[in-house]
Every structure is written in structure tokens, then in C-alpha cells.
Design a protein around this motif. Structure first.
Motif, PDB file in Angstrom:
ATOM      1  N   HIS A  61       0.714  -1.220   0.138  1.00  0.00           N
ATOM      2  CA  HIS A  61       0.056  -0.119   0.002  1.00  0.00           C
ATOM      3  C   HIS A  61       0.875   1.178   0.207  1.00  0.00           C
ATOM      4  CE1 HIS A  61      -3.520  -2.628   0.593  1.00  0.00           C
ATOM      5  NE2 HIS A  61      -2.905  -2.955   1.654  1.00  0.00           N
ATOM      6  N   GLU A  62       0.146   2.589  -0.061  1.00  0.00           N
ATOM      7  CA  GLU A  62       1.110   3.725  -0.053  1.00  0.00           C
ATOM      8  C   GLU A  62       0.767   4.203   1.078  1.00  0.00           C
ATOM      9  OE1 GLU A  62       0.550   8.022  -2.423  1.00  0.00           O
ATOM     10  OE2 GLU A  62      -0.173   6.165  -3.443  1.00  0.00           O
ATOM     11  N   ALA A  63       1.785   4.810   1.607  1.00  0.00           N
ATOM     12  CA  ALA A  63       1.602   5.377   3.260  1.00  0.00           C
ATOM     13  C   ALA A  63       2.431   6.494   3.142  1.00  0.00           C
ATOM     14  CB  ALA A  63       1.892   4.607   4.364  1.00  0.00           C
ATOM     15  N   SER A  64       1.921   7.758   3.785  1.00  0.00           N
ATOM     16  CA  SER A  64       2.585   8.856   4.022  1.00  0.00           C
ATOM     17  C   SER A  64       2.589   9.334   5.652  1.00  0.00           C
ATOM     18  CB  SER A  64       2.007  10.201   3.082  1.00  0.00           C
ATOM     19  OG  SER A  64       2.165   9.686   1.969  1.00  0.00           O
ATOM     20  N   ALA A  65       3.615  10.202   5.991  1.00  0.00           N
ATOM     21  CA  ALA A  65       3.465  10.421   7.375  1.00  0.00           C
ATOM     22  C   ALA A  65       3.790  12.074   7.587  1.00  0.00           C
ATOM     23  CB  ALA A  65       4.322   9.671   8.331  1.00  0.00           C
ATOM     24  N   THR A  66       3.166  12.712   8.351  1.00  0.00           N
ATOM     25  CA  THR A  66       3.572  13.945   8.708  1.00  0.00           C
ATOM     26  C   THR A  66       3.376  14.044  10.233  1.00  0.00           C
ATOM     27  OG1 THR A  66       3.235  16.392   8.409  1.00  0.00           O
ATOM     28  CG2 THR A  66       1.361  14.745   8.041  1.00  0.00           C
ATOM     29  N   TRP A  67       4.184  15.159  10.961  1.00  0.00           N
ATOM     30  CA  TRP A  67       3.784  15.753  12.422  1.00  0.00           C
ATOM     31  C   TRP A  67       2.765  16.750  12.343  1.00  0.00           C
ATOM     32  CZ3 TRP A  67       4.760  20.557  13.353  1.00  0.00           C
ATOM     33  CH2 TRP A  67       5.298  21.298  12.555  1.00  0.00           C
ATOM     34  N   SER A  68       2.660  17.442  11.235  1.00  0.00           N
ATOM     35  CA  SER A  68       1.767  18.577  11.103  1.00  0.00           C
ATOM     36  C   SER A  68       0.528  18.416  10.712  1.00  0.00           C
ATOM     37  CB  SER A  68       2.242  19.502  10.049  1.00  0.00           C
ATOM     38  OG  SER A  68       1.668  20.730   9.876  1.00  0.00           O
ATOM     39  N   GLY A  69      -0.477  19.024  11.415  1.00  0.00           N
ATOM     40  CA  GLY A  69      -1.847  18.984  11.102  1.00  0.00           C
ATOM     41  C   GLY A  69      -2.056  19.873   9.712  1.00  0.00           C
ATOM     42  N   ARG A  70      -1.225  20.838   9.519  1.00  0.00           N
ATOM     43  CA  ARG A  70      -1.549  21.916   8.427  1.00  0.00           C
ATOM     44  C   ARG A  70      -1.165  20.968   7.162  1.00  0.00           C
ATOM     45  NH1 ARG A  70      -0.492  25.585  12.297  1.00  0.00           N
ATOM     46  NH2 ARG A  70      -2.038  27.105  12.576  1.00  0.00           N
ATOM     47  N   ASP A  71       0.156  20.185   7.403  1.00  0.00           N
ATOM     48  CA  ASP A  71       0.528  19.494   6.084  1.00  0.00           C
ATOM     49  C   ASP A  71      -0.540  18.406   5.898  1.00  0.00           C
ATOM     50  OD1 ASP A  71       2.900  20.986   6.054  1.00  0.00           O
ATOM     51  OD2 ASP A  71       4.004  19.457   6.992  1.00  0.00           O
ATOM     52  N   ALA A  72      -1.027  17.823   7.104  1.00  0.00           N
ATOM     53  CA  ALA A  72      -1.979  16.773   6.704  1.00  0.00           C
ATOM     54  C   ALA A  72      -3.403  17.058   6.083  1.00  0.00           C
ATOM     55  CB  ALA A  72      -2.618  16.255   8.309  1.00  0.00           C
ATOM     56  N   LEU A  73      -3.685  18.560   6.588  1.00  0.00           N
ATOM     57  CA  LEU A  73      -4.951  18.979   5.755  1.00  0.00           C
ATOM     58  C   LEU A  73      -4.581  19.104   4.232  1.00  0.00           C
ATOM     59  CD1 LEU A  73      -6.160  21.825   8.190  1.00  0.00           C
ATOM     60  CD2 LEU A  73      -7.396  19.521   7.299  1.00  0.00           C
ATOM     61  N   GLU A  74      -3.442  19.499   3.716  1.00  0.00           N
ATOM     62  CA  GLU A  74      -2.893  19.477   2.456  1.00  0.00           C
ATOM     63  C   GLU A  74      -3.032  18.492   1.823  1.00  0.00           C
ATOM     64  OE1 GLU A  74       0.678  21.549   0.294  1.00  0.00           O
ATOM     65  OE2 GLU A  74      -0.016  22.949   2.143  1.00  0.00           O
ATOM     66  N   LEU A  75      -2.424  17.366   2.492  1.00  0.00           N
ATOM     67  CA  LEU A  75      -2.282  16.124   1.993  1.00  0.00           C
ATOM     68  C   LEU A  75      -3.698  15.072   1.880  1.00  0.00           C
ATOM     69  CD1 LEU A  75       1.162  14.962   3.945  1.00  0.00           C
ATOM     70  CD2 LEU A  75       0.876  15.086   1.481  1.00  0.00           C
ATOM     71  N   ALA A  76      -4.590  15.320   2.852  1.00  0.00           N
ATOM     72  CA  ALA A  76      -5.566  14.722   2.871  1.00  0.00           C
ATOM     73  C   ALA A  76      -6.406  14.886   1.731  1.00  0.00           C
ATOM     74  CB  ALA A  76      -6.339  15.050   4.072  1.00  0.00           C
ATOM     75  N   SER A  77      -6.592  16.202   1.364  1.00  0.00           N
ATOM     76  CA  SER A  77      -7.271  16.594   0.277  1.00  0.00           C
ATOM     77  C   SER A  77      -7.003  15.951  -1.149  1.00  0.00           C
ATOM     78  CB  SER A  77      -7.358  18.084  -0.319  1.00  0.00           C
ATOM     79  OG  SER A  77      -5.884  18.395  -0.540  1.00  0.00           O
ATOM     80  N   ASP A  78      -5.794  15.160  -1.084  1.00  0.00           N
ATOM     81  CA  ASP A  78      -5.413  14.062  -2.250  1.00  0.00           C
ATOM     82  C   ASP A  78      -5.749  12.942  -2.132  1.00  0.00           C
ATOM     83  OD1 ASP A  78      -4.061  13.666  -4.671  1.00  0.00           O
ATOM     84  OD2 ASP A  78      -2.144  13.202  -3.537  1.00  0.00           O
ATOM     85  N   ARG A  79      -7.019  12.457  -1.490  1.00  0.00           N
ATOM     86  CA  ARG A  79      -7.683  11.306  -1.475  1.00  0.00           C
ATOM     87  C   ARG A  79      -7.032  10.164  -0.798  1.00  0.00           C
ATOM     88  NH1 ARG A  79     -11.717   8.407  -0.321  1.00  0.00           N
ATOM     89  NH2 ARG A  79     -12.586   7.089  -2.030  1.00  0.00           N
ATOM     90  N   PHE A  80      -7.160  10.005   0.538  1.00  0.00           N
ATOM     91  CA  PHE A  80      -6.628   9.014   1.334  1.00  0.00           C
ATOM     92  C   PHE A  80      -7.760   8.124   1.731  1.00  0.00           C
ATOM     93  CE2 PHE A  80      -2.859  11.564   1.138  1.00  0.00           C
ATOM     94  CZ  PHE A  80      -1.807  10.768   1.351  1.00  0.00           C
TER      95      PHE A  80
END
Length: 126
Positions: A28-47
Motif C-alpha cells: 500500500h501507499e503510506a505517508s506520514a507527517t507531524w503537522s496538522g496543516r500538512d495533513a490537511l493539504e495531503l488529505a485533500s489528495d484522497r486517502f
């Protein structure tokens, strides 16, 4: 097997790195971040699944959850707690439900992962 996409938000790089390695080892594909702001940006990319620690370094986790649940086709949200010393997380539950598990409760984590990634566990699912 359907390839799934996972996003982990945790300021503990060792824990988030272990989860990324686990998901990737299963194809599977997995990404990690410590930042909520980064997570919001990444989450819009369909997880498919967002695993978020109860403590997010740069924003209140309830605000992060609300913003993610407002996304079209938002991911399933699972909040990782650190033991019994967790304050209640406030968010607008009318937007959707989140699951919670204690990082020390590996059986509950396995149950959640078996639901998302059936090949994670090759035994019977209870």
C-alpha cells in the motif's frame, strides 16, 4: 488486492515510520507527517484512512478532524490515544464518526487494520 492509501499524523517519528513501513510492506501507499496543516493539504489528495495522534503539534486535533471530515470523499478517521490520560476531543460529530484506540491496545489496532487491510492478518476476523 486493492492498493490503499494511508496518512499518518504523529509527532513520534518512530511510531509513524513503523506504520508507514508496515503499510508499504503490504503493498500500500503510506505517508506520514507531524503537522496538522500538512495533513490537511495531503488529505485533500484522497486517502482511504487517516490515523491521527491525539496530540497534533501545530493545531487542535478536533479542528483537524472537522476540516478533514468536511472534505468531499473524506478518509476514514482513526484517532490514536496515549493511554487513559487523554482529554476528550471536541469536534462536530454531525460531520461523521471517528474511531479511537489506545496505542497500548494492540488488539483494537489490529482489528481496525484488519478492516482496512484484510491481508494484514491472515487468520479469521472476529
Amino acid at each position: 488486492m486493492q492498493r490503499r492509501r494511508f496518512l499518518i499524523v504523529d509527532n513520534n517519528e518512530q511510531e509513524s515510520g513503523a506504520l508507514v513501513q508496515l503499510f508499504e510492506s503490504l503493498g500500500h501507499e503510506a505517508s506520514a507527517t507531524w503537522s496538522g496543516r500538512d495533513a490537511l493539504e495531503l488529505a485533500s489528495d484522497r486517502f482511504d484512512l487517516l490515523l491521527v495522534d491525539q496530540h497534533v503539534a501545530d493545531m487542535y486535533v478536533g479542528g483537524l478532524i472537522e476540516r478533514v471530515l468536511r472534505l468531499p470523499n473524506h478518509p476514514r478517521v482513526v484517532i490514536m490515544k496515549d493511554g487513559g490520560n487523554c482529554k476528550p476531543i471536541k469536534y462536530d460529530k454531525s460531520l461523521g464518526e471517528c474511531q479511537f484506540f489506545d496505542k497500548g491496545q494492540s488488539d483494537l489496532m489490529y482489528q481496525i487494520l484488519r478492516t482496512e487491510v484484510p491481508e494484514f492478518y491472515d487468520g479469521p476476523v472476529n
